[in-house]
Design a protein around this motif. Structure first.
Motif, PDB file in Angstrom:
ATOM      1  N   ASP A  91      -8.852   5.487 -17.200  1.00 22.66           N
ATOM      2  CA  ASP A  91      -9.288   6.781 -17.735  1.00 22.66           C
ATOM      3  C   ASP A  91     -10.684   7.135 -17.235  1.00 22.66           C
ATOM      4  N   ASP A  92     -11.554   6.139 -17.162  1.00 24.19           N
ATOM      5  CA  ASP A  92     -12.904   6.377 -16.645  1.00 24.19           C
ATOM      6  C   ASP A  92     -12.879   6.706 -15.153  1.00 24.19           C
ATOM      7  N   VAL A  93     -11.992   6.044 -14.417  1.00 22.62           N
ATOM      8  CA  VAL A  93     -11.821   6.349 -12.992  1.00 22.62           C
ATOM      9  C   VAL A  93     -11.351   7.796 -12.836  1.00 22.62           C
ATOM     10  N   LEU A  94     -10.331   8.168 -13.610  1.00 18.94           N
ATOM     11  CA  LEU A  94      -9.829   9.544 -13.572  1.00 18.94           C
ATOM     12  C   LEU A  94     -10.950  10.540 -13.847  1.00 18.94           C
ATOM     13  N   ASP A  95     -11.715  10.270 -14.875  1.00 18.97           N
ATOM     14  CA  ASP A  95     -12.790  11.180 -15.261  1.00 18.97           C
ATOM     15  C   ASP A  95     -13.820  11.327 -14.146  1.00 18.97           C
ATOM     16  N   LEU A  96     -14.240  10.215 -13.565  1.00 25.25           N
ATOM     17  CA  LEU A  96     -15.254  10.269 -12.513  1.00 25.25           C
ATOM     18  C   LEU A  96     -14.729  11.003 -11.284  1.00 25.25           C
ATOM     19  N   VAL A  97     -13.548  10.642 -10.833  1.00 27.53           N
ATOM     20  CA  VAL A  97     -12.988  11.266  -9.631  1.00 27.53           C
ATOM     21  C   VAL A  97     -12.710  12.750  -9.864  1.00 27.53           C
ATOM     22  N   LEU A  98     -12.016  13.050 -10.946  1.00 29.73           N
ATOM     23  CA  LEU A  98     -11.602  14.436 -11.177  1.00 29.73           C
ATOM     24  C   LEU A  98     -12.766  15.357 -11.522  1.00 29.73           C
ATOM     25  N   SER A  99     -13.720  14.868 -12.293  1.00 32.52           N
ATOM     26  CA  SER A  99     -14.853  15.737 -12.633  1.00 32.52           C
ATOM     27  C   SER A  99     -15.677  16.073 -11.391  1.00 32.52           C
ATOM     28  N   ASN A 100     -15.866  15.085 -10.513  1.00 31.77           N
ATOM     29  CA  ASN A 100     -16.617  15.352  -9.289  1.00 31.77           C
ATOM     30  C   ASN A 100     -15.834  16.218  -8.317  1.00 31.77           C
ATOM     31  N   TYR A 101     -14.542  15.975  -8.200  1.00 33.43           N
ATOM     32  CA  TYR A 101     -13.732  16.778  -7.287  1.00 33.43           C
ATOM     33  C   TYR A 101     -13.614  18.219  -7.797  1.00 33.43           C
ATOM     34  N   GLN A 102     -13.478  18.382  -9.106  1.00 30.32           N
ATOM     35  CA  GLN A 102     -13.439  19.726  -9.691  1.00 30.32           C
ATOM     36  C   GLN A 102     -14.760  20.448  -9.439  1.00 30.32           C
ATOM     37  N   LYS A 103     -15.857  19.734  -9.619  1.00 29.35           N
ATOM     38  CA  LYS A 103     -17.172  20.337  -9.390  1.00 29.35           C
ATOM     39  C   LYS A 103     -17.319  20.759  -7.930  1.00 29.35           C
ATOM     40  N   LEU A 104     -16.904  19.882  -7.013  1.00 28.25           N
ATOM     41  CA  LEU A 104     -16.977  20.220  -5.599  1.00 28.25           C
ATOM     42  C   LEU A 104     -16.079  21.420  -5.285  1.00 28.25           C
ATOM     43  N   SER A 105     -14.904  21.435  -5.841  1.00 27.43           N
ATOM     44  CA  SER A 105     -13.979  22.546  -5.638  1.00 27.43           C
ATOM     45  C   SER A 105     -14.593  23.859  -6.129  1.00 27.43           C
ATOM     46  N   ASP A 106     -15.217  23.819  -7.288  1.00 29.53           N
ATOM     47  CA  ASP A 106     -15.876  25.009  -7.832  1.00 29.53           C
ATOM     48  C   ASP A 106     -17.033  25.464  -6.943  1.00 29.53           C
ATOM     49  N   LEU A 107     -17.832  24.507  -6.462  1.00 28.06           N
ATOM     50  CA  LEU A 107     -18.954  24.841  -5.584  1.00 28.06           C
ATOM     51  C   LEU A 107     -18.456  25.489  -4.293  1.00 28.06           C
ATOM     52  N   VAL A 108     -17.435  24.907  -3.695  1.00 26.04           N
ATOM     53  CA  VAL A 108     -16.888  25.452  -2.454  1.00 26.04           C
ATOM     54  C   VAL A 108     -16.330  26.855  -2.695  1.00 26.04           C
ATOM     55  N   ASN A 109     -15.672  27.040  -3.803  1.00 28.24           N
ATOM     56  CA  ASN A 109     -15.129  28.357  -4.133  1.00 28.24           C
ATOM     57  C   ASN A 109     -16.256  29.376  -4.325  1.00 28.24           C
ATOM     58  N   ASP A 110     -17.280  28.998  -5.078  1.00 27.80           N
ATOM     59  CA  ASP A 110     -18.381  29.921  -5.379  1.00 27.80           C
ATOM     60  C   ASP A 110     -19.264  30.215  -4.160  1.00 27.80           C
ATOM     61  N   ILE A 111     -19.587  29.189  -3.389  1.00 27.70           N
ATOM     62  CA  ILE A 111     -20.559  29.342  -2.310  1.00 27.70           C
ATOM     63  C   ILE A 111     -19.909  29.777  -0.995  1.00 27.70           C
ATOM     64  N   TYR A 112     -18.764  29.190  -0.683  1.00 27.49           N
ATOM     65  CA  TYR A 112     -18.127  29.442   0.606  1.00 27.49           C
ATOM     66  C   TYR A 112     -16.901  30.358   0.498  1.00 27.49           C
TER      67      TYR A 112
END
Length: 133
Positions: A91-112
């Motif tokens: 569960d902690d692995v899921l949280d770390l991977v998914l929260s960071n990937y979601q954040k990156l996805s949001d950044l790419v969507n917003d900025i690029y």
């Protein structure tokens, strides 16, 4: 925060860093640039162009099932599934991977104004399926 939690967080970070560390590092670096210099500077930074980000993501998440399987296999070396601890760590692995990937996805969507491949939902599904195996 207990010592157990500190060690667990450290273990999860090292586990994920082996397979997806460049993505975690990229998110942290992008956060730093955004906080100090803004989105326009971010686009000019080496390694932070859209194509560089997509390449980093492709290397780490290009095959979400393979990523999930390798994370699971590495955990199985250290923990047995019979221990209730395995699902807690996963569960902690899921949280770390998914929260960071979601954040990156949001950044790419917003900025690029672009979308990452694979989508966050595909990575989430692969990680959740790996736990069932």
């Amino acid at each position: 925060v207990s010592m157990r939690d500190v060690h667990l967080k450290s273990y999860v970070r090292s586990l994920v860093s082996d397979k997806a560390g460049k993505v975690l590092d990229l998110v942290e670096a992008m956060d730093g640039v955004l906080l100090t210099q803004g989105a326009q500077e971010l686009k000019l930074r080496p390694g932070m162009s859209l194509s560089a980000i997509q390449s980093t993501v492709r290397d780490a998440f290009g095959n979400p099932e393979k990523l999930a399987g390798s994370l699971r296999k590495r955990m199985m070396k250290h923990l047995t599934k019979q221990e209730g601890f395995f699902s807690e760590v996963w569960d902690d692995v899921l949280d770390l991977v998914l929260s960071n990937y979601q954040k990156l996805s949001d950044l790419v969507n917003d900025i690029y104004q672009a979308r990452l491949e694979p989508p966050v939902d595909a990575v989430r599904a692969a990680l959740k399926e790996a736990l069932r195996e």
